[in-house]
Every structure is written in structure tokens, then in C-alpha cells.
Design an enzyme around this catalytic site. Sequence first.
Site, PDB file in Angstrom:
ATOM      1  N   TRP A   1      35.147  58.519  48.268  1.00 32.62           N
ATOM      2  CA  TRP A   1      35.768  58.448  46.942  1.00 32.62           C
ATOM      3  C   TRP A   1      34.815  57.788  45.933  1.00 32.62           C
ATOM      4  CZ3 TRP A   1      39.265  61.839  46.543  1.00 32.62           C
ATOM      5  CH2 TRP A   1      40.139  62.112  47.600  1.00 32.62           C
TER       6      TRP A   1
ATOM      7  N   ASN B   1      31.496  54.686  32.817  1.00 33.01           N
ATOM      8  CA  ASN B   1      31.418  53.732  33.924  1.00 33.01           C
ATOM      9  C   ASN B   1      30.229  53.991  34.833  1.00 33.01           C
ATOM     10  OD1 ASN B   1      33.782  52.566  32.990  1.00 33.01           O
ATOM     11  ND2 ASN B   1      34.755  52.528  34.990  1.00 33.01           N
TER      12      ASN B   1
ATOM     13  N   GLU C   1      39.158  51.204  40.155  1.00 33.82           N
ATOM     14  CA  GLU C   1      38.705  49.876  39.712  1.00 33.82           C
ATOM     15  C   GLU C   1      39.769  48.799  39.908  1.00 33.82           C
ATOM     16  OE1 GLU C   1      35.555  50.252  38.972  1.00 33.82           O
ATOM     17  OE2 GLU C   1      35.816  52.394  38.914  1.00 33.82           O
TER      18      GLU C   1
END
Length: 386
Positions: A156, A88, A364
Site C-alpha cells: 500500500w 505528499n 497518514e
Amino acid sequence: MHFELTEEQRLIQDTARRFAAEEIAPTLEQEEARHEFRPDRVARMGALGFFSCALPEELGGSGMGYMESVLMAEQIARISASWRLPFNMQNLGPALTVTKFGTAAQKKKYVPGWVAGTQLGFFAMTESNTGSDVASMKTHAIDKGDHWEVHGSKMWISQAHVGDAGLLYAYTDRSRGNKGMTAFIIEPKNWKGCTARAIETKLGLKCAPTGEFAFDGMKVPKENVLGEPGDGFRICMWQLNQTRIGCAAGALGVAGGALDIAVKYANERTQFGKPISQHQMIQAQIAEMAVEHQAAQMLVYRAAWLKDNGKPNQYETSVAKYAASEAAVHAANECMKIYGSFGFSTEYPAERFYRDAKSLQVVEGTSNIQKIIISGMATGATPNRE
């Protein structure tokens, strides 16, 4: 319908499987204990073509598609969920997004490094009070004529404090609502006004670096706007639909890995004079894990196929991500129970699968957000998109 993988896809799958077994598994427990991230391994993955999927050849693409990316990420995650993240951070996030929305100069400058794994990527959306509600972000950029000046913070963010170049989402005109959000390509190590630090207080994903950014007047050149000012929210939503399939693939890997070790242990462990795999309660647990894993696998592969064929897939991608994440958490939980007391021990991998699996219900788009997306499209309130 054809459910068989092609010969090339099987070879790609086997390459990833062997890489995980030979280059990750032997040192994983030591690296987990040290929270160790290895940039050299990212570069090695890049050299093997792991980050080249769905990209044009002139930018380092290999002619492979989303399906091949899913197959590779799944195999890596069967050994380590941490090492699924680079799919990703390098390919499905920054490289694909810049390839779709970037200028020729942006593509040439940034995409090959992400594909090669020599330039560590990231994408910065989340803030301390901004998670599922992306439009609530506070980070903003001020137009200074020849550059943008960024103020705010992100947290994060995978690979934040090790990242070389990545994507930043910030408001440039808050009066326009989400149409006032803009996407930028930033180089935090090279530009003043950006501070990054590690977040190490995590339940799992110990070998996947996570950090936060603080922006105090960071100057972003005008040529580093991705798309046009105001395109940021649209770009962000498109990007999430691509990185979501990577999370779904990672969830498949975690569910499959938990099933693998549960079956192995159940066949080896003896109680009441026979392997525990011959006891009905254990058989029921393994059956549930196997069925949910196979169902999720079909959903994830279907979403990848739709992407590769240019068909609307946002609905199917969210279905796949939700189903696979929930299957992963359930499989990891059942695996721990099958291991008994040893499942609670850090000397065995069951507890690591359990810790890592929980992240997949969050990243996500949380499982709750997936339900909102799925229900909206199922009821016809929102259209299915690419």
C-alpha cells in the site's frame, strides 16, 4: 485574527484551480477508466512550483509555506483526489524530510528532483501486518560493513512501482524497540534486490498508483542512511505530521468538490414542479455539507499557519485531518443521495468522490489513530510538538 488570504495566496490558489480545470478535468474520466497515471503531469505540476513549499531556495524552494501547499492541494482535490497525492509523494513527504534530517550531499542529490517533479517519490512504512502500529514492522536491514542489506516487504505504498527515489523505514536493531528503526533513502529502479509491483484492486484513487515492494538483499549504501541508525521512528513520526496536513487539504478539496456538484445538480434537477434545492430535506443536506466544510477549512488553515510560524502543531494537525476526513466522507455520501440513482452511476462524478473520500479516513493515520493522538494531548498525557 486575519482570515483574508494575501494577494499572492489568492493567485497561487487560482493557479491551482485553473490547472485542475484545464489540465486534469478534461481527460479525467478516461484516465480514471484506464487507471492512468501521468508522470508528465507531475513534472508539469513541479514546473509550476506545486512541490516547492516550505523548502529553501537553494533546493528549489519558492519561499512559499505550508499554507500555500494546502491551498493548492485543496483546489486540485476539488477535481481529483488522485492528483492531490503528488503533493505528499514529492514535497510534504520525501523532500521536507530529507531537508530536515539529511546531509548536505543527500539534500543536493535528491531534493531538487522531487521538487521539480522529474523524480517520482514515495515513502515506505506500511506492511501486510503493519499499519497504525508502525513499530510492528518486520522489514529489517543488516549491517554489512560498507552497506546495509534489506530484507522484507512493504505494501500500500503510493508510487511504489513508478518511484525513482524515496524513503524506506526498516529495523536495524530490533532489540532496541522503536529506537532500533532506521530511515533510508532508496532508489528501487537502480538497485538489485528490490521488486515492485502495482496494486490495482482499489476502491478509489484510480489515477494514483499504489504498489508493493519486496526486498531480497537489496544493498543500500551507508551514505543513504537518513539521520543516524536508530533515528527512523522519530523521523517517521515527524514526517507523518507533515504529510497529514496534505491529507487534510485533500479532504477539504473532496468535501468542497462534492458540495459544488451537489449544489449544481440540486439547482438543475426538478421534482414536484420545482428544483430539488427548494425542498427542505435537500436544503438540510446541503447546509450540513457547507457547515462541516467551512469548519474543517478553518481547522486545516490554522494547522498550516502554526506550521509556517514554527509553533507546536501536532495536536492541531490531527484535529484538522480528522475533521476534514470525516467531513469529506459525509459530504460525498450526501452528494450521492442528492443525485439519487445518478449518484450510483459511474457516468457522474458523485460516485468517484464517494470512493475517493473513504481513503482519507485511512491514510497518514486512520481516524481512530487521530482520536488517540487528539485525546492524548487533550488530557495532557502527551505533549504537543512541531
